[in-house]
Design a protein around this motif. Sequence first.
Motif, short mmCIF file in Angstrom:
data_model
loop_
_atom_site.label_atom_id
_atom_site.label_comp_id
_atom_site.label_asym_id
_atom_site.label_seq_id
_atom_site.Cartn_x
_atom_site.Cartn_y
_atom_site.Cartn_z
N HIS A 255 4.16 -30.98 -50.49
CA HIS A 255 5.55 -30.92 -50.06
C HIS A 255 5.79 -29.85 -48.99
O HIS A 255 6.77 -29.90 -48.26
CB HIS A 255 6.46 -30.66 -51.27
N CYS A 256 4.90 -28.88 -48.87
CA CYS A 256 5.03 -27.85 -47.83
C CYS A 256 4.89 -28.44 -46.43
O CYS A 256 5.35 -27.84 -45.45
CB CYS A 256 3.99 -26.76 -48.02
N VAL A 257 4.22 -29.58 -46.31
CA VAL A 257 3.99 -30.16 -44.98
C VAL A 257 4.56 -31.56 -44.84
O VAL A 257 4.37 -32.20 -43.80
CB VAL A 257 2.49 -30.18 -44.63
N GLY A 258 5.26 -32.05 -45.85
CA GLY A 258 5.81 -33.39 -45.74
C GLY A 258 6.81 -33.70 -46.82
O GLY A 258 6.88 -33.03 -47.84
N ASP A 259 7.60 -34.74 -46.57
CA ASP A 259 8.52 -35.27 -47.56
C ASP A 259 8.55 -36.78 -47.40
O ASP A 259 7.79 -37.35 -46.60
CB ASP A 259 9.92 -34.65 -47.42
N LYS A 260 9.42 -37.45 -48.14
CA LYS A 260 9.43 -38.92 -48.09
C LYS A 260 9.79 -39.44 -46.70
O LYS A 260 9.24 -40.45 -46.24
CB LYS A 260 10.40 -39.45 -49.14
N GLN A 261 10.70 -38.76 -46.00
CA GLN A 261 11.09 -39.21 -44.68
C GLN A 261 9.94 -39.04 -43.68
O GLN A 261 9.65 -39.96 -42.90
CB GLN A 261 12.32 -38.41 -44.19
N SER A 262 9.28 -37.89 -43.71
CA SER A 262 8.17 -37.68 -42.77
C SER A 262 7.01 -38.61 -43.11
O SER A 262 6.31 -39.09 -42.21
CB SER A 262 7.72 -36.22 -42.78
N LEU A 263 6.80 -38.90 -44.40
CA LEU A 263 5.76 -39.85 -44.78
C LEU A 263 6.05 -41.24 -44.24
O LEU A 263 5.15 -41.96 -43.81
CB LEU A 263 5.62 -39.90 -46.30
N ARG A 264 7.32 -41.62 -44.26
CA ARG A 264 7.69 -42.94 -43.71
C ARG A 264 7.33 -43.01 -42.23
O ARG A 264 6.76 -44.01 -41.75
CB ARG A 264 9.20 -43.18 -43.90
N ILE A 265 7.63 -41.95 -41.49
CA ILE A 265 7.31 -41.91 -40.06
C ILE A 265 5.79 -41.95 -39.86
O ILE A 265 5.28 -42.67 -39.00
CB ILE A 265 7.91 -40.65 -39.42
N MET A 266 5.07 -41.17 -40.66
CA MET A 266 3.61 -41.14 -40.54
C MET A 266 3.00 -42.51 -40.83
O MET A 266 2.05 -42.94 -40.16
CB MET A 266 3.02 -40.09 -41.47
N LEU A 267 3.53 -43.20 -41.83
CA LEU A 267 3.00 -44.53 -42.16
C LEU A 267 3.26 -45.52 -41.03
O LEU A 267 2.41 -46.38 -40.75
CB LEU A 267 3.60 -45.02 -43.47
N GLU A 268 4.42 -45.42 -40.39
CA GLU A 268 4.71 -46.28 -39.24
C GLU A 268 3.71 -46.01 -38.12
O GLU A 268 3.20 -46.95 -37.49
CB GLU A 268 6.14 -46.06 -38.76
N ASP A 269 3.43 -44.73 -37.87
CA ASP A 269 2.46 -44.38 -36.84
C ASP A 269 1.06 -44.88 -37.22
O ASP A 269 0.30 -45.36 -36.36
CB ASP A 269 2.43 -42.87 -36.62
N LEU A 270 0.72 -44.73 -38.51
CA LEU A 270 -0.59 -45.19 -38.96
C LEU A 270 -0.76 -46.69 -38.72
O LEU A 270 -1.81 -47.14 -38.24
CB LEU A 270 -0.76 -44.87 -40.45
N MET A 271 0.27 -47.46 -39.03
CA MET A 271 0.20 -48.91 -38.82
C MET A 271 0.06 -49.24 -37.33
O MET A 271 -0.65 -50.17 -36.96
CB MET A 271 1.44 -49.58 -39.43
N ASP A 272 0.75 -48.46 -36.48
CA ASP A 272 0.61 -48.68 -35.04
C ASP A 272 -0.82 -48.41 -34.59
O ASP A 272 -1.41 -49.21 -33.84
CB ASP A 272 1.57 -47.77 -34.27
N PHE A 273 -1.38 -47.29 -35.02
CA PHE A 273 -2.76 -46.96 -34.63
C PHE A 273 -3.74 -48.01 -35.13
O PHE A 273 -4.67 -48.40 -34.42
CB PHE A 273 -3.14 -45.58 -35.16
#
Length: 211
Positions: free
Chosen positions: A148-166
């Motif tokens: 949780h020090c480096v992420g939360d549910k909102q940032s995880l959502r963004i990261m997953l979108e980027d992961l799918m793009d990559f």
Amino acid sequence: AALIDGAEVQNYRPIARAPRKRRYPVSSAQQRMWIMAQEDSAMAYHIPVALSLAGEVDEERLSAAFIKLIARHESLRTSFSLSGGKLWQSVRKSVPFSLGKASCKRAQISRTLKGLMRPFDLAAAPLFRAHLVDIEEGGRVLFLQIHHCVGDKQSLRIMLEDLMDFYAGKTPPPREIDYADYAIWQRESLLTEAMERQRQFWKEALSGELP
């Protein structure tokens, strides 16, 4: 209308990208989370995410997508340390990463995922893990853990979108700011005249005998 006319105009300070350094101040949320993580259960502040994957999965392409994701998001290369009595966050240029593998029967998924969870050392990046779990009866689960020090549910959502793009061979738009920029902005905001007026107001409002 009178309230609007008499209201104080607040100057908005946009978050700007700060010069990149070896270390940065932490946000108040990160400091609070770090303190609580020292006292509470080692995994109390882990965020686990399990995603059921449909169809074929190209493991090499998925692993490469994660490496690009880590390069894109500074939070996935961030660690924490004390220096001079203060907590700092450091962003490494690169961090080791390997996509973990596991397998189990469908009835054992919960137990298997729980067994994959391990405490993070907040002084060692990355504070993020990924496992690809094969289900013997068919199907796969992508299991992610982030502190949780480096992420939360909102940032995880963004990261997953980027992961799918990559993974799909796409390149997301460049990032304008990272979390360290917000932490700097927040610390500087605490030193503004407007914030000092707010502190003074509450000191006066709460002075004297409380009910």
